[in-house]
Design a protein around this motif. Structure first.
Motif, PDB file in Angstrom:
ATOM      1  N   GLY A   1     -11.447  -7.379  56.913  1.00 43.18           N
ATOM      2  CA  GLY A   1     -10.471  -6.857  57.809  1.00 43.18           C
ATOM      3  C   GLY A   1      -9.034  -7.203  57.622  1.00 43.18           C
ATOM      4  O   GLY A   1      -8.711  -7.700  56.422  1.00 43.18           O
TER       5      GLY A   1
ATOM      6  N   THR B   1      -7.287  -9.030  58.926  1.00 44.36           N
ATOM      7  CA  THR B   1      -7.052 -10.540  59.515  1.00 44.36           C
ATOM      8  C   THR B   1      -7.239 -11.331  58.233  1.00 44.36           C
ATOM      9  O   THR B   1      -6.356 -12.259  57.905  1.00 44.36           O
ATOM     10  CB  THR B   1      -8.243 -10.924  60.244  1.00 44.36           C
ATOM     11  OG1 THR B   1      -7.965 -10.294  61.505  1.00 44.36           O
ATOM     12  CG2 THR B   1      -7.838 -12.344  60.716  1.00 44.36           C
TER      13      THR B   1
ATOM     14  N   TYR C   1       1.150 -10.046  67.395  1.00 42.94           N
ATOM     15  CA  TYR C   1      -0.494 -10.299  67.369  1.00 42.94           C
ATOM     16  C   TYR C   1      -0.752 -11.903  67.261  1.00 42.94           C
ATOM     17  O   TYR C   1      -0.095 -12.313  66.380  1.00 42.94           O
ATOM     18  CB  TYR C   1      -0.910  -9.429  66.243  1.00 42.94           C
ATOM     19  CG  TYR C   1      -2.269  -9.442  66.204  1.00 42.94           C
ATOM     20  CD1 TYR C   1      -3.009  -9.228  67.137  1.00 42.94           C
ATOM     21  CD2 TYR C   1      -3.254  -9.809  64.842  1.00 42.94           C
ATOM     22  CE1 TYR C   1      -4.386  -9.254  67.230  1.00 42.94           C
ATOM     23  CE2 TYR C   1      -4.421  -9.744  64.775  1.00 42.94           C
ATOM     24  CZ  TYR C   1      -5.040  -9.499  65.813  1.00 42.94           C
ATOM     25  OH  TYR C   1      -6.446  -9.576  65.967  1.00 42.94           O
TER      26      TYR C   1
ATOM     27  N   ASN D   1       1.674  -3.934  67.984  1.00 43.41           N
ATOM     28  CA  ASN D   1       0.764  -4.487  68.887  1.00 43.41           C
ATOM     29  C   ASN D   1       1.439  -5.722  69.436  1.00 43.41           C
ATOM     30  O   ASN D   1       1.871  -6.519  68.471  1.00 43.41           O
ATOM     31  CB  ASN D   1      -0.856  -4.877  68.158  1.00 43.41           C
ATOM     32  CG  ASN D   1      -1.425  -5.526  69.343  1.00 43.41           C
ATOM     33  OD1 ASN D   1      -1.363  -5.505  70.515  1.00 43.41           O
ATOM     34  ND2 ASN D   1      -2.703  -6.013  68.735  1.00 43.41           N
TER      35      ASN D   1
ATOM     36  N   ASP E   1       1.739  -4.885  58.267  1.00 39.68           N
ATOM     37  CA  ASP E   1       0.501  -4.689  59.041  1.00 39.68           C
ATOM     38  C   ASP E   1       0.289  -3.361  59.725  1.00 39.68           C
ATOM     39  O   ASP E   1       1.338  -3.072  60.716  1.00 39.68           O
ATOM     40  CB  ASP E   1       0.326  -5.803  59.781  1.00 39.68           C
ATOM     41  CG  ASP E   1      -0.940  -5.712  60.869  1.00 39.68           C
ATOM     42  OD1 ASP E   1      -1.483  -4.754  61.006  1.00 39.68           O
ATOM     43  OD2 ASP E   1      -1.353  -6.688  61.576  1.00 39.68           O
TER      44      ASP E   1
ATOM     45  N   VAL F   1      -2.365  -1.579  60.688  1.00 37.43           N
ATOM     46  CA  VAL F   1      -3.566  -1.098  61.056  1.00 37.43           C
ATOM     47  C   VAL F   1      -3.536   0.192  62.073  1.00 37.43           C
ATOM     48  O   VAL F   1      -4.716   0.903  61.882  1.00 37.43           O
ATOM     49  CB  VAL F   1      -4.270  -2.233  61.648  1.00 37.43           C
ATOM     50  CG1 VAL F   1      -4.607  -3.448  60.668  1.00 37.43           C
ATOM     51  CG2 VAL F   1      -3.720  -2.930  62.936  1.00 37.43           C
TER      52      VAL F   1
ATOM     53  N   SER G   1      -6.704  -1.361  57.968  1.00 35.14           N
ATOM     54  CA  SER G   1      -8.191  -1.670  58.074  1.00 35.14           C
ATOM     55  C   SER G   1      -8.870  -0.364  58.411  1.00 35.14           C
ATOM     56  O   SER G   1      -8.149   0.427  59.170  1.00 35.14           O
ATOM     57  CB  SER G   1      -8.109  -2.725  58.976  1.00 35.14           C
ATOM     58  OG  SER G   1      -9.141  -2.773  59.822  1.00 35.14           O
TER      59      SER G   1
ATOM     60  N   LYS H   1      -9.777   0.339  63.253  1.00 34.73           N
ATOM     61  CA  LYS H   1      -9.109   1.372  64.470  1.00 34.73           C
ATOM     62  C   LYS H   1      -9.243   2.665  64.187  1.00 34.73           C
ATOM     63  O   LYS H   1      -9.656   3.225  65.091  1.00 34.73           O
ATOM     64  CB  LYS H   1      -7.632   0.785  64.474  1.00 34.73           C
ATOM     65  CG  LYS H   1      -7.053  -0.730  64.231  1.00 34.73           C
ATOM     66  CD  LYS H   1      -7.424  -1.286  65.597  1.00 34.73           C
ATOM     67  CE  LYS H   1      -7.329  -2.872  65.241  1.00 34.73           C
ATOM     68  NZ  LYS H   1      -7.798  -3.761  66.008  1.00 34.73           N
TER      69      LYS H   1
ATOM     70  N   THR I   1     -14.543  -1.589  64.653  1.00 31.87           N
ATOM     71  CA  THR I   1     -13.605  -2.847  64.612  1.00 31.87           C
ATOM     72  C   THR I   1     -14.607  -4.106  64.246  1.00 31.87           C
ATOM     73  O   THR I   1     -14.101  -5.040  63.764  1.00 31.87           O
ATOM     74  CB  THR I   1     -13.075  -3.400  65.785  1.00 31.87           C
ATOM     75  OG1 THR I   1     -13.991  -3.326  66.955  1.00 31.87           O
ATOM     76  CG2 THR I   1     -12.267  -2.278  66.502  1.00 31.87           C
TER      77      THR I   1
HETATM   78  N1  PMP Z   1      -3.133  -6.548  63.034  1.00 29.35           N
HETATM   79  C1  PMP Z   1      -3.230  -6.065  64.243  1.00 29.35           C
HETATM   80  C2  PMP Z   1      -1.569  -5.807  64.849  1.00 29.35           C
HETATM   81  C3  PMP Z   1      -4.214  -5.975  65.331  1.00 29.35           C
HETATM   82  O1  PMP Z   1      -3.967  -5.485  66.483  1.00 29.35           O
HETATM   83  C4  PMP Z   1      -5.400  -6.303  64.729  1.00 29.35           C
HETATM   84  C5  PMP Z   1      -6.827  -6.185  65.595  1.00 29.35           C
HETATM   85  N2  PMP Z   1      -6.894  -5.518  66.375  1.00 29.35           N
HETATM   86  C6  PMP Z   1      -5.556  -6.832  63.516  1.00 29.35           C
HETATM   87  C7  PMP Z   1      -4.502  -7.011  62.710  1.00 29.35           C
HETATM   88  C8  PMP Z   1      -6.894  -7.291  62.959  1.00 29.35           C
HETATM   89  O2  PMP Z   1      -7.659  -6.420  62.144  1.00 29.35           O
HETATM   90  P1  PMP Z   1      -9.002  -6.386  61.640  1.00 29.35           P
HETATM   91  O3  PMP Z   1     -10.062  -6.409  62.920  1.00 29.35           O
HETATM   92  O4  PMP Z   1      -8.971  -5.349  60.481  1.00 29.35           O
HETATM   93  O5  PMP Z   1      -9.056  -7.949  61.056  1.00 29.35           O
END
Ligand code: PMP
Ligand code: GLN
Length: 398
Positions: free
Chosen positions: A107, A109, A133, A182, A210, A212, A240, A243, A248
């Motif tokens: 991910g 993350t 986030y 986000n 980031d 995503v 990733s 989304k 997810t």
């Molecule tokens: N970055 C942002 C801004 C997110 O909103 C999210 C998850 N929704 C992530 C990272 C995490 O992504 P992943 O599930 O691929 O780890």
């Protein structure tokens, strides 16, 4: 037995310790549990309630049936790394060496975690925008960094360039950008991104970006920071499949950038998860190679969902801030007589059977004043679910 350690510093830094000293669940886990317990419509945690492209799902089933079930290579399968490089070239004219400039992660993350742990020394500053986030605060604290924020205030949710300029100093090690953003859904305009690149250059900071929500823009088109003049050699780009392809739970992410920076991330990543998701890697490669029209369709389907929810909650009495992209819309509950969104989100499930998240969950407690009455609603749900939520929220004014 000693129970201190970096996790305590991280928990304290990210305000994740409860009064009993135990870690409290993330706001997303807490709110999804509330939704399940109360039978509420869950517009809290951002996950779609329908499947993404059939080609992607079929490719994963096929991979499992074909025995793609053991450890993939440490950097990710060659085919997925090639698909990521092709994707960056196709959409953004960014040309990467899939052998050395692409790393597959668990991910986005894990990419964030490994990059921050790789490059942030205790005491270094990491600049993010705020709201941010939730993982950013926790991971910066885990790395021992000092978290500096630049506010994104309503109604525009764009940074003030003077505030941005003064936040970035020679102590800044990393500028962590998130566009589309986000929770605000803002796509940062090019002048803001270009200013970030100039400041990074002036203070010799890394840019960690980031992206995503890159394919979920229904307003301004997404521009990767790495594509701006002067950016590529100091920028690590994270994305990733979760989304874009509504997967997810698969946790297939990636990080791209100069090979010497990717080496640093790999050094940490290989001892976090080593590798993950063998059969999902070819499936995400399939997704990244789908025709442009599929990507356009994903964004326009979300735009339609956004319209249902945004129009509905506006009709229910909220002030609504239109996002450019992503899964979320921010609304002000103040006009409905709820000046404190935290309190509002606490009573919402029992009162009308809807779960949402207060924007202060993405803000440091001492910075909450600018965001007190703001609520984040997820609209990545089936339209009939959104209509149901709107109907329920309409009862608030009654
Ligand atoms: N970055 C942002 C801004 C997110 O909103 C999210 C998850 N929704 C992530 C990272 C995490 O992504 P992943 O599930 O691929 O780890
Ligand atoms: N990124 C998702 C959101 O913002 C949640 C992911 C998670 O639960 N950690 O809702």
């Amino acid at each position: 037995m000693r129970t201190s350690g970096p996790w305590r510093r991280a928990a304290a830094g990210a305000m994740l310790l409860g009064t009993d000293g135990a870690p409290v669940p993330t706001i997303f886990a807490e709110m999804s549990a509330r939704a399940a317990a109360t039978g509420s419509v869950n517009l809290g945690q951002g996950f779609p309630d329908e499947d993404g492209p059939a080609e992607v799902l079929d490719a994963a089933r096929r991979a499992i049936a074909d025995g793609v079930n053991q450890y993939p290579p440490g950097r990710g399968t060659a085919d997925l790394r090639e698909a990521i490089a092709e994707h960056q070239a196709r959409f953004y004219d960014l040309h990467l060496d899939p052998e050395r400039e692409v790393l597959v992660t668990a991910g986005a993350t894990e990419a964030l975690a490994a990059a921050l742990l790789a490059f942030v020394e205790p005491g270094d500053q990491v600049v993010t925008f705020e709201p941010f986030y939730d993982a950013y605060g926790a991971l910066i604290a885990l790395a021992g960094g000092e978290h500096v924020t630049v506010p994104l205030r309503s109604p525009g949710f764009l940074p003030d360039l003077d505030e941005l300029t003064s936040a970035i100093t020679d102590r800044t090690r990393v500028i962590l950008v998130n566009s589309p953003h986000n929770p605000t859904g803002r796509v940062f305009p090019q002048d803001v991104l270009q200013r970030i690149v100039e400041l990074a250059e002036e203070h010799d900071a890394l840019i960690l970006t980031d992206e995503v929500y890159e394919h979920l823009s229904f307003g301004a088109p997404h521009v990767p920071v790495a594509s701006l003049p002067g950016a590529a050699h100091r920028t690590l780009t994270i994305s990733s499949g979760g989304k874009t392809f509504s997967t997810t739970g698969w946790k297939i992410g990636w990080i791209t950038g100069p090979s010497e920076l990717i080496e640093g991330v790999l050094a940490v990543k290989q001892f976090l998860t080593y590798v993950n998701g063998a059969p999902f890697q070819p499936a995400i490669a399939t997704g990244l190679r789908l025709p442009d029209a599929v990507f356009g369709g994903i964004a326009s389907a979300l735009a339609a969902k956004h319209a249902v929810l945004a129009d509905g909650i506006r009709g229910a009495g909220f002030d609504v801030f239109t996002p450019d992209a992503g899964y979320f819309v921010i609304a002000d509950a103040g006009p409905l007589g709820f000046p404190d969104a935290r309190e509002f989100c606490r009573l919402l499930p029992e009162r009308v059977g809807v779960v949402a998240i207060p924007v202060t969950a993405f803000v440091r407690p001492d910075h909450a004043d600018d965001f007190t009455s703001l609520v984040r609603f997820a609209f990545c749900k089936r339209e009939r679910v959104l209509h149901e939520a709107v109907e329920r929220l309409g009862r608030l004014a009654a």
